[in-house]
Design a protein around this motif. Structure first.
Motif, PDB file in Angstrom:
ATOM      1  N   GLY A  92       0.779  -1.233   0.000  1.00 23.05           N
ATOM      2  CA  GLY A  92       0.000   0.000   0.000  1.00 23.05           C
ATOM      3  C   GLY A  92       0.808   1.279   0.000  1.00 23.05           C
ATOM      4  O   GLY A  92       0.340   2.320  -0.458  1.00 23.05           O
ATOM      5  N   SER A  94       1.506   3.245   2.410  1.00 24.31           N
ATOM      6  CA  SER A  94       1.046   4.279   3.329  1.00 24.31           C
ATOM      7  C   SER A  94       2.168   4.701   4.271  1.00 24.31           C
ATOM      8  O   SER A  94       2.952   3.876   4.745  1.00 24.31           O
ATOM      9  CB  SER A  94      -0.144   3.773   4.152  1.00 24.31           C
ATOM     10  N   THR A  96       1.244   6.795   6.885  1.00 26.99           N
ATOM     11  CA  THR A  96       0.486   7.383   8.002  1.00 26.99           C
ATOM     12  C   THR A  96      -0.283   6.332   8.802  1.00 26.99           C
ATOM     13  O   THR A  96      -1.298   6.648   9.441  1.00 26.99           O
ATOM     14  CB  THR A  96      -0.497   8.438   7.471  1.00 26.99           C
ATOM     15  N   MET A  97       0.143   5.078   8.770  1.00 25.58           N
ATOM     16  CA  MET A  97      -0.569   4.026   9.489  1.00 25.58           C
ATOM     17  C   MET A  97      -0.482   4.233  10.999  1.00 25.58           C
ATOM     18  O   MET A  97       0.539   4.691  11.531  1.00 25.58           O
ATOM     19  CB  MET A  97      -0.013   2.646   9.116  1.00 25.58           C
ATOM     20  N   ASN A 101      -4.609  -0.091  12.225  1.00 26.33           N
ATOM     21  CA  ASN A 101      -5.008   0.354  10.881  1.00 26.33           C
ATOM     22  C   ASN A 101      -4.607  -0.695   9.832  1.00 26.33           C
ATOM     23  O   ASN A 101      -3.514  -1.250   9.881  1.00 26.33           O
ATOM     24  CB  ASN A 101      -4.340   1.687  10.589  1.00 26.33           C
ATOM     25  N   THR A 102      -5.534  -0.984   8.865  1.00 27.53           N
ATOM     26  CA  THR A 102      -5.278  -1.947   7.790  1.00 27.53           C
ATOM     27  C   THR A 102      -5.327  -1.255   6.446  1.00 27.53           C
ATOM     28  O   THR A 102      -6.233  -0.464   6.179  1.00 27.53           O
ATOM     29  CB  THR A 102      -6.309  -3.093   7.806  1.00 27.53           C
ATOM     30  N   VAL A 103      -4.355  -1.569   5.594  1.00 29.92           N
ATOM     31  CA  VAL A 103      -4.312  -1.042   4.228  1.00 29.92           C
ATOM     32  C   VAL A 103      -4.445  -2.220   3.265  1.00 29.92           C
ATOM     33  O   VAL A 103      -3.667  -3.179   3.347  1.00 29.92           O
ATOM     34  CB  VAL A 103      -3.006  -0.272   3.947  1.00 29.92           C
ATOM     35  N   ASN A 104      -5.445  -2.155   2.368  1.00 25.08           N
ATOM     36  CA  ASN A 104      -5.685  -3.212   1.387  1.00 25.08           C
ATOM     37  C   ASN A 104      -5.191  -2.789   0.010  1.00 25.08           C
ATOM     38  O   ASN A 104      -5.427  -1.651  -0.416  1.00 25.08           O
ATOM     39  CB  ASN A 104      -7.175  -3.544   1.301  1.00 25.08           C
ATOM     40  N   THR A 105      -4.528  -3.707  -0.675  1.00 24.63           N
ATOM     41  CA  THR A 105      -4.049  -3.449  -2.032  1.00 24.63           C
ATOM     42  C   THR A 105      -4.442  -4.623  -2.915  1.00 24.63           C
ATOM     43  O   THR A 105      -4.051  -5.764  -2.649  1.00 24.63           O
ATOM     44  CB  THR A 105      -2.525  -3.274  -2.073  1.00 24.63           C
ATOM     45  N   ALA A 191      -3.478  -7.415   2.502  1.00 23.08           N
ATOM     46  CA  ALA A 191      -3.972  -6.625   3.632  1.00 23.08           C
ATOM     47  C   ALA A 191      -2.856  -6.512   4.661  1.00 23.08           C
ATOM     48  O   ALA A 191      -2.422  -7.517   5.237  1.00 23.08           O
ATOM     49  CB  ALA A 191      -5.199  -7.279   4.249  1.00 23.08           C
ATOM     50  N   THR A 193      -1.576  -4.771   8.229  1.00 23.27           N
ATOM     51  CA  THR A 193      -2.104  -4.158   9.461  1.00 23.27           C
ATOM     52  C   THR A 193      -0.966  -3.893  10.437  1.00 23.27           C
ATOM     53  O   THR A 193      -0.143  -4.785  10.699  1.00 23.27           O
ATOM     54  CB  THR A 193      -3.133  -5.087  10.141  1.00 23.27           C
TER      55      THR A 193
END
Length: 217
Positions: A92, A94, A96-97, A101-105, A191, A193
């Motif tokens: 992802g 990111s 700023t996690m 927090n989870t970022v999906n790609t 995903a 996290t």
């Protein structure tokens, strides 16, 4: 001149048909020797297009919106057929996690060649690398153990664990259940996290693991 050396006209007449018959017989024998027979049935087929050729096995990776594409031939040669894609970040990207927090790609891997793949594997790099993210950085040294990763392909879970365990896993652990035929694609979701237990010492840090997708045929 002696008469015994002369051939009478009557003998000449008798000799001529004999010579003619002998010539005809010789011609017939020659014809038989060339054709094998005077008559019969025959059939034949000529195969004029006998060829074989090799197919191609080419991999394409795209992001969810198909706005970014990477191909195994991006280095310009199908002979090498291996390229590096730095424009699709599976984690992802990111910066700023926060804890929990989870970022999906979502991505897809497609076989754009003409040959069906027999195997499809994902090999993680052997090291999860931690680095500074910005100018304010925490003192933790094990962010890779605090970042959780779940890789799915449809209803199949390919991997679930930390980035540290992902990097330590053997490549054989990630053989995909389906190898794509020519023109087919396989979807994946990554995903990532940040563990909810991460405290202040984990601020301002980043973790990364390279990975390699491979088709074989």
């Amino acid at each position: 001149m002696s008469n015994q050396h002369r051939i009478s006209p009557l003998k000449r007449l008798r000799f001529a048909p004999v010579a003619l018959l002998a010539g005809i017989f010789a011609a017939v024998l020659l014809s038989l020797s060339l054709t094998g027979t005077l008559s019969g049935f025959a059939a034949s087929i000529t195969n004029s297009s006998n060829s074989a050729g090799s197919g191609t096995l080419i991999m394409q990776e795209q992001n969810a919106g198909a706005t970014v594409t990477c191909n195994s031939t991006d280095n310009g040669s199908v002979s090498t057929n291996s390229a590096t894609c730095a424009t699709i970040n599976k984690f992802g990207g990111s910066t700023t996690m926060t804890p929990g927090n989870t970022v999906n790609t979502a991505i897809s891997i497609k076989n754009t060649g003409t040959a069906t793949a027999s195997t499809f594997t994902l090999a993680p790099g052997t090291t999860c690398t931690q680095s500074a993210n910005g100018t304010a950085n925490g003192t933790a040294t094990d962010l890779c153990a605090k970042m959780n990763l779940v890789i799915t392909s449809g209803a199949t879970t390919v991997f679930s664990g930390t980035l540290a365990s992902f990097a330590a896993a053997p490549a054989s652990a990630f053989t995909m259940p389906t190898a794509p035929a020519a023109g087919a694609s396989v979807p994946f979701n990554f995903a990532v996290t940040l563990n909810s237990s991460a405290g202040n010492t984990y601020q301002g840090l980043a973790a990364s693991v390279p990975m390699t997708w491979t088709f074989t045929a």
